[in-house]
Design a protein around this motif. Sequence first.
Motif, PDB file in Angstrom:
ATOM      1  N   LYS A  88       0.573  -1.071  -0.123  1.00 47.85           N
ATOM      2  CA  LYS A  88       0.197   0.025   0.424  1.00 47.85           C
ATOM      3  C   LYS A  88       1.496   1.161   0.489  1.00 47.85           C
ATOM      4  CE  LYS A  88      -3.848  -2.067   2.282  1.00 47.85           C
ATOM      5  NZ  LYS A  88      -5.417  -1.666   3.486  1.00 47.85           N
ATOM      6  N   PHE A  89       0.551   2.114  -0.053  1.00 44.18           N
ATOM      7  CA  PHE A  89       0.845   3.676  -0.603  1.00 44.18           C
ATOM      8  C   PHE A  89       0.918   4.235   0.640  1.00 44.18           C
ATOM      9  CE2 PHE A  89       0.867   8.342  -0.024  1.00 44.18           C
ATOM     10  CZ  PHE A  89       1.717   8.814  -1.415  1.00 44.18           C
ATOM     11  N   THR A  90       2.740   4.609   1.223  1.00 43.27           N
ATOM     12  CA  THR A  90       3.624   5.347   2.265  1.00 43.27           C
ATOM     13  C   THR A  90       2.965   6.594   2.376  1.00 43.27           C
ATOM     14  OG1 THR A  90       4.588   3.120   2.603  1.00 43.27           O
ATOM     15  CG2 THR A  90       4.994   5.257   3.443  1.00 43.27           C
ATOM     16  N   TRP A  91       2.402   6.804   3.480  1.00 47.16           N
ATOM     17  CA  TRP A  91       1.356   8.445   3.481  1.00 47.16           C
ATOM     18  C   TRP A  91       2.844   9.170   4.040  1.00 47.16           C
ATOM     19  CZ3 TRP A  91      -2.355  11.179   0.612  1.00 47.16           C
ATOM     20  CH2 TRP A  91      -3.315  10.462   0.444  1.00 47.16           C
ATOM     21  N   GLU A  92       3.234  10.242   3.734  1.00 50.62           N
ATOM     22  CA  GLU A  92       4.065  10.882   4.475  1.00 50.62           C
ATOM     23  C   GLU A  92       3.850  11.798   5.014  1.00 50.62           C
ATOM     24  OE1 GLU A  92       7.588  11.975   3.223  1.00 50.62           O
ATOM     25  OE2 GLU A  92       7.625  10.063   1.686  1.00 50.62           O
ATOM     26  N   VAL A  93       2.302  12.464   5.232  1.00 45.48           N
ATOM     27  CA  VAL A  93       0.793  13.391   5.401  1.00 45.48           C
ATOM     28  C   VAL A  93       0.017  12.436   6.005  1.00 45.48           C
ATOM     29  CG1 VAL A  93       0.860  13.881   3.574  1.00 45.48           C
ATOM     30  CG2 VAL A  93       0.384  15.634   5.377  1.00 45.48           C
ATOM     31  N   ARG A  94      -1.140  13.032   7.135  1.00 44.86           N
ATOM     32  CA  ARG A  94      -1.654  12.225   7.541  1.00 44.86           C
ATOM     33  C   ARG A  94      -2.386  11.993   6.270  1.00 44.86           C
ATOM     34  NH1 ARG A  94      -3.920  14.888  11.499  1.00 44.86           N
ATOM     35  NH2 ARG A  94      -5.378  12.795  12.091  1.00 44.86           N
ATOM     36  N   PRO A  95      -2.888  11.665   5.873  1.00 49.39           N
ATOM     37  CA  PRO A  95      -4.505  11.534   4.849  1.00 49.39           C
ATOM     38  C   PRO A  95      -5.879  12.525   5.223  1.00 49.39           C
ATOM     39  CG  PRO A  95      -4.009   9.534   4.908  1.00 49.39           C
ATOM     40  CD  PRO A  95      -3.438  10.006   6.137  1.00 49.39           C
ATOM     41  N   GLU A  96      -6.134  12.439   6.377  1.00 45.52           N
ATOM     42  CA  GLU A  96      -6.815  13.472   6.300  1.00 45.52           C
ATOM     43  C   GLU A  96      -6.683  15.179   6.794  1.00 45.52           C
ATOM     44  OE1 GLU A  96      -5.493  11.059  10.838  1.00 45.52           O
ATOM     45  OE2 GLU A  96      -6.165  10.553   8.489  1.00 45.52           O
ATOM     46  N   ASP A  97      -5.492  15.251   6.916  1.00 42.80           N
ATOM     47  CA  ASP A  97      -4.641  16.333   6.808  1.00 42.80           C
ATOM     48  C   ASP A  97      -4.328  17.004   5.335  1.00 42.80           C
ATOM     49  OD1 ASP A  97      -4.402  16.808   9.652  1.00 42.80           O
ATOM     50  OD2 ASP A  97      -2.050  16.587   9.568  1.00 42.80           O
ATOM     51  N   VAL A  98      -4.491  16.153   4.534  1.00 46.24           N
ATOM     52  CA  VAL A  98      -4.583  16.662   3.288  1.00 46.24           C
ATOM     53  C   VAL A  98      -6.213  16.970   2.530  1.00 46.24           C
ATOM     54  CG1 VAL A  98      -4.548  15.795   0.747  1.00 46.24           C
ATOM     55  CG2 VAL A  98      -3.026  15.170   2.604  1.00 46.24           C
ATOM     56  N   ILE A  99      -7.205  15.859   3.309  1.00 46.33           N
ATOM     57  CA  ILE A  99      -8.644  16.215   2.610  1.00 46.33           C
ATOM     58  C   ILE A  99      -9.308  17.144   3.099  1.00 46.33           C
ATOM     59  CG2 ILE A  99     -11.071  14.941   3.112  1.00 46.33           C
ATOM     60  CD1 ILE A  99      -9.710  12.571   3.535  1.00 46.33           C
ATOM     61  N   ALA A 100      -8.713  17.872   4.852  1.00 46.85           N
ATOM     62  CA  ALA A 100      -8.750  19.298   5.057  1.00 46.85           C
ATOM     63  C   ALA A 100      -7.904  20.631   4.549  1.00 46.85           C
ATOM     64  CB  ALA A 100      -8.446  19.277   6.830  1.00 46.85           C
ATOM     65  N   ALA A 101      -6.935  20.315   4.027  1.00 44.47           N
ATOM     66  CA  ALA A 101      -6.354  21.564   3.585  1.00 44.47           C
ATOM     67  C   ALA A 101      -6.984  21.481   1.772  1.00 44.47           C
ATOM     68  CB  ALA A 101      -4.618  21.339   3.047  1.00 44.47           C
ATOM     69  N   ASP A 102      -7.965  22.371   1.698  1.00 41.81           N
ATOM     70  CA  ASP A 102      -8.908  23.048   0.439  1.00 41.81           C
ATOM     71  C   ASP A 102      -8.309  24.200   0.321  1.00 41.81           C
ATOM     72  OD1 ASP A 102     -10.538  24.214  -0.818  1.00 41.81           O
ATOM     73  OD2 ASP A 102     -12.584  24.137   0.229  1.00 41.81           O
ATOM     74  N   LEU A 103      -7.462  24.716  -0.713  1.00 42.27           N
ATOM     75  CA  LEU A 103      -6.792  24.765  -1.455  1.00 42.27           C
ATOM     76  C   LEU A 103      -7.848  26.475  -1.554  1.00 42.27           C
ATOM     77  CD1 LEU A 103      -3.531  22.926  -2.568  1.00 42.27           C
ATOM     78  CD2 LEU A 103      -3.761  24.478  -0.838  1.00 42.27           C
ATOM     79  N   GLU A 104      -9.236  26.322  -2.061  1.00 38.12           N
ATOM     80  CA  GLU A 104      -9.381  26.715  -2.781  1.00 38.12           C
ATOM     81  C   GLU A 104      -9.930  27.833  -2.079  1.00 38.12           C
ATOM     82  OE1 GLU A 104      -9.956  26.858  -6.212  1.00 38.12           O
ATOM     83  OE2 GLU A 104      -8.518  25.231  -5.968  1.00 38.12           O
ATOM     84  N   ARG A 105      -9.760  27.506  -0.765  1.00 35.27           N
ATOM     85  CA  ARG A 105     -10.630  28.569  -0.041  1.00 35.27           C
ATOM     86  C   ARG A 105      -9.762  28.174   1.514  1.00 35.27           C
ATOM     87  NH1 ARG A 105     -16.442  25.726   1.373  1.00 35.27           N
ATOM     88  NH2 ARG A 105     -17.842  26.071  -1.062  1.00 35.27           N
ATOM     89  N   ARG A 106      -8.783  29.056   1.339  1.00 29.42           N
ATOM     90  CA  ARG A 106      -7.455  29.464   2.533  1.00 29.42           C
ATOM     91  C   ARG A 106      -8.638  29.820   3.991  1.00 29.42           C
ATOM     92  NH1 ARG A 106      -2.769  32.542  -1.513  1.00 29.42           N
ATOM     93  NH2 ARG A 106      -2.208  30.743  -2.817  1.00 29.42           N
ATOM     94  N   PRO A 107      -8.223  29.357   4.605  1.00 27.10           N
ATOM     95  CA  PRO A 107      -8.687  30.113   5.944  1.00 27.10           C
ATOM     96  C   PRO A 107      -7.934  31.723   6.751  1.00 27.10           C
ATOM     97  CG  PRO A 107      -7.025  28.405   6.469  1.00 27.10           C
ATOM     98  CD  PRO A 107      -7.079  28.340   4.673  1.00 27.10           C
ATOM     99  N   LEU A 108      -8.528  31.915   7.123  1.00 24.16           N
ATOM    100  CA  LEU A 108      -8.116  33.652   7.155  1.00 24.16           C
ATOM    101  C   LEU A 108      -7.900  33.582   9.105  1.00 24.16           C
ATOM    102  CD1 LEU A 108     -11.373  35.857   6.079  1.00 24.16           C
ATOM    103  CD2 LEU A 108      -9.311  35.526   5.142  1.00 24.16           C
ATOM    104  N   ASN A 109      -6.614  33.761   9.371  1.00 22.27           N
ATOM    105  CA  ASN A 109      -5.662  34.052  10.425  1.00 22.27           C
ATOM    106  C   ASN A 109      -5.656  34.620  10.847  1.00 22.27           C
ATOM    107  OD1 ASN A 109      -3.723  30.843   8.531  1.00 22.27           O
ATOM    108  ND2 ASN A 109      -5.245  30.318  10.078  1.00 22.27           N
ATOM    109  N   CYS A 110      -6.634  34.758  12.715  1.00 23.59           N
ATOM    110  CA  CYS A 110      -6.081  35.791  13.745  1.00 23.59           C
ATOM    111  C   CYS A 110      -4.809  36.255  13.101  1.00 23.59           C
ATOM    112  CB  CYS A 110      -6.442  35.801  14.477  1.00 23.59           C
ATOM    113  SG  CYS A 110      -8.958  35.407  14.656  1.00 23.59           S
ATOM    114  N   LEU A 111      -4.762  37.252  13.327  1.00 21.65           N
ATOM    115  CA  LEU A 111      -3.023  37.645  13.586  1.00 21.65           C
ATOM    116  C   LEU A 111      -2.939  38.514  15.275  1.00 21.65           C
ATOM    117  CD1 LEU A 111      -1.766  39.741   9.896  1.00 21.65           C
ATOM    118  CD2 LEU A 111      -1.573  37.292  10.599  1.00 21.65           C
ATOM    119  N   LEU A 112      -1.508  38.634  15.520  1.00 18.10           N
ATOM    120  CA  LEU A 112      -1.308  39.383  16.602  1.00 18.10           C
ATOM    121  C   LEU A 112      -0.320  40.569  16.195  1.00 18.10           C
ATOM    122  CD1 LEU A 112       0.081  36.455  18.911  1.00 18.10           C
ATOM    123  CD2 LEU A 112      -2.583  36.880  18.477  1.00 18.10           C
TER     124      LEU A 112
END
Length: 452
Positions: A88-112
Amino acid sequence: MDNKIRNSSDYSHCRPGVADKLTTSVDAVEVARWQKQGRKTLGSALSSTRLQIERRTRQIYNLLTNEGFTAVADRVRAKAVDWIKPRKFTWEVRPEDVIAADLERRPLNCLLPIVADQPIMINWVMVPAGPGSGGHTTISRIIRYLQAKGHKNRVYFYDPYGGDQKYYEHLARQHYGITCEIGWVRNGMSDAHAVVATSWPSAYAVYNAGTAGKRFYFVQDYEPYFYPVGTNSALAENTYRMGFHGITAGRWLADKLSREFGMDTDSFPFGCDTARYHYEASARRSGIAFYARPETPRRAVELGLLALELFAKRQPGIELHLFGTDMAGTSLKFIDHGVASPEKLNDVYNSCRAGLALSLTNVSLVPHEMLACGCIPVVNDAGHNRMVLDNPYVRYAPLTPSGLAAALDDVVCAPDADAHSKRAAASVLTMSWDTAGAAVEEALYRSLLRAN
């Protein structure tokens, strides 16, 4: 007899006794046919097996004759590795993190909020490493510089393999000198002014985190090149589309990421630890040093070994020194230093007239270390090498065995070799990791102030 019989085994229309005889006759024919087919199949299988045994016997004999027992053992190990490795394919990143990373909707991170010249808080997200990682060595140098300038750093490990937390914390402190707080991404991150990804797997964790802070990407190489074209190369490439501000090792990466992905980038110059790597005037220089790490394909070790074979035929009296990993089993005659400490490498460099350090992507730290010791590095002639090294004492050569061997030959046979070595060492005396750290600090301030 009805000539419209459709099934040879159906003789229900025949007289009693006749049907039994016909059935027995047909069964005998069927058995004979299957026996004949079985003998034919068995004969074919035996013939194929015999051919394979003869082929493998000749192959082993040829390998033993031409390359020795080591070649046979290497083939056996390669087959064994192929047999036992996961299918099977060896994941170097958690698959759920890949799914969660929607590049079409960048998160708006608060800035300090940030004030110029006031200390800043920096979260560094990295994959844990064993001893001897050049990339982690550079990151730790930058962290220590920023720590000395009063900034607060935190390190967060991102590990999709479920490694032991205490073990990697111990390595980070013992081998990389990290003294700041160390945590794990899976336990959550505290807010910071800057949240820094340091490799493509860690970029997914940084992208998805709800932590406050501007996103940065500390890029030391073009990581899609680490893989064949496929899932991993695509996942690595996508991290350059996450909208992070790139801070790169050398100008080549900054130009590439800006040009091809539209990233905002700054770069820092390579430093050199001249306290550890330094010119020794009394050293007897005669050998060739080769940075050999077969497990790192971008270092083109196989081409380097071919070049050294040609060189050894021209200069049989010159010792060859290999370092970077255990190279036992190579047919070439050489001194194997394996994974050497900086102190040991300083001795190796000072005993060598020239060094071979190849890189098909961003350069390693080795060429500058060699220069500091007066060992002239021969590197493959490529735009990324010329742009980052930018030193007149580096010798560039075509990436062919004959081209590299000829360059090594020219260096060791140069009439003013001793004076050239001394000048080469002097050329990097002003290089410092403090200079690199200051460039990173300035890039962080400039980007954070602009964002605020």
